[in-house]
Design a protein around this motif. Structure first.
Motif, short mmCIF file in Angstrom:
data_model
loop_
_atom_site.label_atom_id
_atom_site.label_comp_id
_atom_site.label_asym_id
_atom_site.label_seq_id
_atom_site.Cartn_x
_atom_site.Cartn_y
_atom_site.Cartn_z
N GLY A 11 49.80 -7.62 84.12
CA GLY A 11 48.92 -7.20 82.98
C GLY A 11 49.49 -5.99 82.25
O GLY A 11 48.91 -5.55 81.09
N THR A 12 50.44 -5.34 82.63
CA THR A 12 51.03 -4.31 81.96
C THR A 12 51.90 -4.72 80.79
O THR A 12 52.13 -5.94 80.66
CB THR A 12 51.90 -3.51 82.85
OG1 THR A 12 52.90 -4.21 83.19
CG2 THR A 12 51.20 -2.92 83.99
N PRO A 13 51.97 -3.85 79.85
CA PRO A 13 52.69 -4.14 78.65
C PRO A 13 54.00 -4.64 78.79
O PRO A 13 54.46 -5.77 78.37
CB PRO A 13 52.76 -3.04 77.67
CG PRO A 13 51.40 -2.34 78.09
CD PRO A 13 51.38 -2.58 79.47
N ASN A 46 46.75 -1.30 73.21
CA ASN A 46 45.47 -1.74 73.83
C ASN A 46 45.54 -1.62 75.29
O ASN A 46 44.25 -1.42 75.73
CB ASN A 46 45.46 -3.27 73.46
CG ASN A 46 45.33 -3.68 72.02
OD1 ASN A 46 44.64 -2.93 71.55
ND2 ASN A 46 45.86 -4.90 71.67
N PHE A 47 46.54 -1.65 75.88
CA PHE A 47 46.42 -1.70 77.52
C PHE A 47 46.14 -0.10 77.62
O PHE A 47 45.11 0.14 78.50
CB PHE A 47 48.08 -1.71 78.07
CG PHE A 47 48.03 -1.32 79.68
CD1 PHE A 47 47.74 -2.18 80.70
CD2 PHE A 47 48.74 -0.03 79.89
CE1 PHE A 47 47.74 -2.05 81.77
CE2 PHE A 47 48.60 0.20 81.20
CZ PHE A 47 48.45 -0.68 82.13
N TYR A 48 46.72 1.06 77.07
CA TYR A 48 46.14 2.28 77.22
C TYR A 48 44.63 2.84 76.93
O TYR A 48 44.38 3.63 77.58
CB TYR A 48 47.29 3.32 76.89
CG TYR A 48 48.45 3.37 77.92
CD1 TYR A 48 48.30 4.31 78.75
CD2 TYR A 48 49.43 2.71 77.84
CE1 TYR A 48 49.31 4.36 79.85
CE2 TYR A 48 50.56 2.45 78.66
CZ TYR A 48 50.41 3.48 79.79
OH TYR A 48 51.60 3.59 80.48
N HIS A 107 42.20 0.77 76.99
CA HIS A 107 41.54 0.08 78.05
C HIS A 107 41.57 0.99 79.17
O HIS A 107 40.62 1.54 79.86
CB HIS A 107 41.70 -1.42 78.41
CG HIS A 107 40.95 -1.95 79.51
ND1 HIS A 107 39.87 -2.36 79.46
CD2 HIS A 107 41.41 -2.23 80.85
CE1 HIS A 107 39.24 -2.77 80.57
NE2 HIS A 107 40.54 -2.71 81.51
N LEU A 108 42.76 1.39 79.72
CA LEU A 108 42.93 2.24 80.75
C LEU A 108 42.07 3.54 80.77
O LEU A 108 41.67 3.69 81.67
CB LEU A 108 44.54 2.54 80.88
CG LEU A 108 44.70 3.39 82.17
CD1 LEU A 108 44.59 2.57 83.71
CD2 LEU A 108 46.40 3.99 82.06
N SER A 154 46.81 4.69 85.76
CA SER A 154 47.46 3.59 85.97
C SER A 154 48.16 3.23 87.46
O SER A 154 48.58 2.32 87.48
CB SER A 154 48.67 3.19 84.89
OG SER A 154 49.52 3.82 84.98
#
Length: 157
Positions: A120-122, A143-145, A147-148, A156
């Motif tokens: 699920g990580t970039p 988007n990942f960060y 959300h994180l 993470s």
């Protein structure tokens, strides 16, 4: 030149680690810290820290210029980032890099690499969809960060 800011960011992070955390920063650790700072900058502010693309290499996300600059240290501590020149970072950029040094700097390269390889990580999404050495899009990283950073722990790891 897109790599100038990447090398300056790597030198800034290395210097901050040496001053406040760990003087023995390995090349892989530094590359991961620069990547995480880029991600946090995108997630917090919607703007990239780096002007260079991030690539999905076998051992995780890599900024090519930073890798080329520090690879000669192999697994030994990095003493300087070759080719880095002074750069005027914004207050927000310095705050993000300082946050990353304080939050992620204490962790070794193995821990940081494992964190950037999780499903699920970039990196994992890009690796699965496009394969080795593909560019990891800033949109995916942002988007990942974003959300994180919305999570209570902001980590993470």
């Amino acid at each position: 030149m897109s790599f100038v800011k990447s090398l300056a960011a790597a030198q800034y992070i290395l210097s901050r680690c040496q001053e406040t955390r760990d003087p023995a920063v390995t090349p892989m650790q530094l590359i991961k810290l620069v990547y995480i700072a880029h991600g946090v900058m995108l997630g917090r502010h919607g703007v990239p820290l780096l002007e260079e693309t991030v690539e999905a290499w076998r051992y995780g996300p890599v900024i090519r210029s930073v890798y080329n600059s520090v690879r000669g240290f192999k697994s030994a501590p990095v003493t300087m980032v070759a080719g880095a020149r002074p750069h005027h970072f914004s207050d927000a950029e310095r705050a993000v890099m300082d946050h990353v040094v304080n939050t992620y700097g204490p962790h070794d390269a193995v821990v940081l690499s494992a964190a950037t390889h999780k499903p699920g990580t970039p990196w994992s999404i890009t690796w699965e969809r496009f394969g080795q050495n593909s560019t990891i899009s800033n949109d995916l990283i942002e988007n990942f960060y974003r959300h994180l950073l919305a999570q209570p722990t902001h980590s993470s790891l």
